[in-house]
Design a protein around this motif. Structure first.
Motif, PDB file in Angstrom:
ATOM      1  N   ARG A 186       0.838  -1.203   0.000  1.00  0.00           N
ATOM      2  CA  ARG A 186       0.000   0.000   0.000  1.00  0.00           C
ATOM      3  C   ARG A 186       0.870   1.250   0.000  1.00  0.00           C
ATOM      4  O   ARG A 186       2.027   1.231   0.414  1.00  0.00           O
ATOM      5  CB  ARG A 186      -0.891   0.024   1.246  1.00  0.00           C
ATOM      6  CG  ARG A 186      -1.736  -1.229   1.428  1.00  0.00           C
ATOM      7  CD  ARG A 186      -2.620  -1.148   2.656  1.00  0.00           C
ATOM      8  NE  ARG A 186      -3.363  -2.383   2.853  1.00  0.00           N
ATOM      9  CZ  ARG A 186      -2.955  -3.383   3.633  1.00  0.00           C
ATOM     10  NH1 ARG A 186      -1.830  -3.253   4.337  1.00  0.00           N
ATOM     11  NH2 ARG A 186      -3.671  -4.478   3.759  1.00  0.00           N
ATOM     12  N   ARG A 188       0.363   5.686   0.805  1.00  0.00           N
ATOM     13  CA  ARG A 188      -0.463   6.816   1.200  1.00  0.00           C
ATOM     14  C   ARG A 188       0.329   8.097   0.941  1.00  0.00           C
ATOM     15  O   ARG A 188       1.545   8.133   1.154  1.00  0.00           O
ATOM     16  CB  ARG A 188      -0.841   6.735   2.682  1.00  0.00           C
ATOM     17  CG  ARG A 188      -1.827   5.620   3.015  1.00  0.00           C
ATOM     18  CD  ARG A 188      -2.100   5.517   4.511  1.00  0.00           C
ATOM     19  NE  ARG A 188      -0.908   5.018   5.214  1.00  0.00           N
ATOM     20  CZ  ARG A 188      -0.633   3.721   5.378  1.00  0.00           C
ATOM     21  NH1 ARG A 188      -1.458   2.802   4.906  1.00  0.00           N
ATOM     22  NH2 ARG A 188       0.453   3.363   6.026  1.00  0.00           N
ATOM     23  N   ASN A 190       0.168  12.006   2.166  1.00  0.00           N
ATOM     24  CA  ASN A 190      -0.455  12.909   3.143  1.00  0.00           C
ATOM     25  C   ASN A 190      -1.625  12.224   3.849  1.00  0.00           C
ATOM     26  O   ASN A 190      -2.667  12.839   4.120  1.00  0.00           O
ATOM     27  CB  ASN A 190      -0.912  14.201   2.463  1.00  0.00           C
ATOM     28  CG  ASN A 190       0.240  14.920   1.777  1.00  0.00           C
ATOM     29  OD1 ASN A 190       1.370  14.907   2.255  1.00  0.00           O
ATOM     30  ND2 ASN A 190      -0.035  15.543   0.636  1.00  0.00           N
ATOM     31  N   GLY A 191      -1.455  10.931   4.134  1.00  0.00           N
ATOM     32  CA  GLY A 191      -2.452  10.161   4.867  1.00  0.00           C
ATOM     33  C   GLY A 191      -3.549   9.561   4.016  1.00  0.00           C
ATOM     34  O   GLY A 191      -4.357   8.774   4.518  1.00  0.00           O
ATOM     35  N   GLU A 192      -3.611   9.894   2.736  1.00  0.00           N
ATOM     36  CA  GLU A 192      -4.665   9.400   1.844  1.00  0.00           C
ATOM     37  C   GLU A 192      -4.199   8.138   1.133  1.00  0.00           C
ATOM     38  O   GLU A 192      -3.148   8.135   0.472  1.00  0.00           O
ATOM     39  CB  GLU A 192      -5.040  10.457   0.813  1.00  0.00           C
ATOM     40  CG  GLU A 192      -6.113  10.011  -0.170  1.00  0.00           C
ATOM     41  CD  GLU A 192      -6.384  11.042  -1.238  1.00  0.00           C
ATOM     42  OE1 GLU A 192      -7.013  10.676  -2.261  1.00  0.00           O
ATOM     43  OE2 GLU A 192      -5.981  12.210  -1.082  1.00  0.00           O
ATOM     44  N   LEU A 193      -4.977   7.054   1.234  1.00  0.00           N
ATOM     45  CA  LEU A 193      -4.630   5.792   0.594  1.00  0.00           C
ATOM     46  C   LEU A 193      -4.620   5.950  -0.925  1.00  0.00           C
ATOM     47  O   LEU A 193      -5.588   6.422  -1.512  1.00  0.00           O
ATOM     48  CB  LEU A 193      -5.621   4.707   1.000  1.00  0.00           C
ATOM     49  CG  LEU A 193      -5.335   3.294   0.491  1.00  0.00           C
ATOM     50  CD1 LEU A 193      -4.055   2.734   1.110  1.00  0.00           C
ATOM     51  CD2 LEU A 193      -6.520   2.366   0.791  1.00  0.00           C
ATOM     52  N   ARG A 194      -3.520   5.549  -1.560  1.00  0.00           N
ATOM     53  CA  ARG A 194      -3.399   5.655  -3.010  1.00  0.00           C
ATOM     54  C   ARG A 194      -3.268   4.289  -3.683  1.00  0.00           C
ATOM     55  O   ARG A 194      -3.779   4.088  -4.777  1.00  0.00           O
ATOM     56  CB  ARG A 194      -2.193   6.517  -3.378  1.00  0.00           C
ATOM     57  CG  ARG A 194      -2.279   7.965  -2.879  1.00  0.00           C
ATOM     58  CD  ARG A 194      -3.340   8.760  -3.600  1.00  0.00           C
ATOM     59  NE  ARG A 194      -3.404  10.137  -3.152  1.00  0.00           N
ATOM     60  CZ  ARG A 194      -2.630  11.126  -3.614  1.00  0.00           C
ATOM     61  NH1 ARG A 194      -1.707  10.872  -4.534  1.00  0.00           N
ATOM     62  NH2 ARG A 194      -2.762  12.355  -3.150  1.00  0.00           N
ATOM     63  N   ASP A 240       4.797  17.158   0.267  1.00  0.00           N
ATOM     64  CA  ASP A 240       4.052  15.915   0.496  1.00  0.00           C
ATOM     65  C   ASP A 240       4.841  14.986   1.421  1.00  0.00           C
ATOM     66  O   ASP A 240       6.059  15.111   1.580  1.00  0.00           O
ATOM     67  CB  ASP A 240       3.777  15.188  -0.818  1.00  0.00           C
ATOM     68  CG  ASP A 240       2.713  15.862  -1.663  1.00  0.00           C
ATOM     69  OD1 ASP A 240       1.929  16.659  -1.112  1.00  0.00           O
ATOM     70  OD2 ASP A 240       2.672  15.591  -2.883  1.00  0.00           O
TER      71      ASP A 240
END
Length: 260
Positions: A186, A188, A190-194, A240
């Motif tokens: 996985r 992320r 800035n904390g957002e799952l990509r 970022d």
């Protein structure tokens, strides 16, 4: 067993990572466990202020990378799934460790992240069968195959796009016991799952890759193989923070900067 490379301001040292509740300790080792048995010195240091984790290995020879090894990533990049592993290299000067900055080069305006499982080779490996690969692997770590997409498109080959300084974060440590057959990969920003893939979806699995590469070139102790990235890659910019994670292994986090 987890092997870390660290510094407290002096020369880099190696240690075994030990968890006690919510605290992490480093059991310091004498020498480099890549070339000698892991022998604790008796010194233990709590991971925290004053302790900096480094890339767990600096390849003395090479980083071998595998492109388009997940079908969904090959599709998002607009290409077909390779019929045999697509190989390229990163120099060891590209390697940085946890929390080290990914420095965006002046020649690119489109840099992206790629979370990957990385394989660390333990001994000289040449013409090894897939069935015997396990005895040549020291363990696994997390990698970020940072890529200058615009240079990748224009150059016609990938050396500059994927080999620039800081384009190969590795860490936080080497795990010798991880089973790589089906773990999450996985990323992320800035904390957002990509990205959220699994190694079971690799086109070519770890034993096949190590065997295939060893047919063409001798792998040396400390060489690293990046095994490809799942779909969801995207652009990163100055300011970022990128996190790459392999399930059961750990999280590799790096800030992104552009020198002005």
């Amino acid at each position: 067993m987890r092997i870390a490379r660290f510094t407290t301001g002096d020369d880099p040292r190696f240690a075994l990572v030990q968890r006690e509740g919510d605290r992490t300790f480093l059991a310091v080792l004498g020498g480099d466990p890549m070339y000698m048995p892991a022998m604790p010195t008796g010194e233990r240091i709590e991971l925290g202020d004053g302790v900096r984790l480094l890339a767990p290995v600096i390849p003395r020879s090479k980083v071998v990378c595998v492109g388009k090894n997940y079908a969904d990533h090959a599709k998002e990049m607009g290409g077909d799934v390779p019929t045999s592993p697509l190989l390229f290299f990163k120099p060891n000067t590209a390697v940085v460790g946890p929390d080290d900055p990914i420095v965006l080069p002046d020649f690119t305006q489109e840099v992206s992240y790629e979370a990957e499982l990385a394989v660390v080779i333990s001994k000289v490996c040449k013409d090894v069968t897939p069935q015997n690969v396990g005895s040549y692997i020291l363990g696994y770590t997390v990698a970020n195959d940072v890529t200058a997409r615009d240079a990748q498109r224009t150059d016609g080959q990938w050396a500059r796009a994927k080999g620039f300084d800081t384009s190969c974060p590795l860490g936080p440590w080497i795990d010798t016991d991880l089973n790589p057959e089906d773990v999450g990969v996985r990323s992320r920003v800035n904390g957002e799952l990509r990205q959220d893939g699994r190694t079971r979806d690799m086109v070519f699995d770890v034993p096949f890759l190590v065997s295939y590469i060893s047919e063409a070139m001798t792998l040396l102790p400390g060489d690293v193989i990046l095994t490809g990235t799942p779909a969801g890659v995207g652009k990163i910019d100055h300011g970022d923070r990128v996190e790459c994670e392999v399930e059961g292994l750990g999280v590799l986090a790096n800030p992104v900067v552009r020198r002005r």
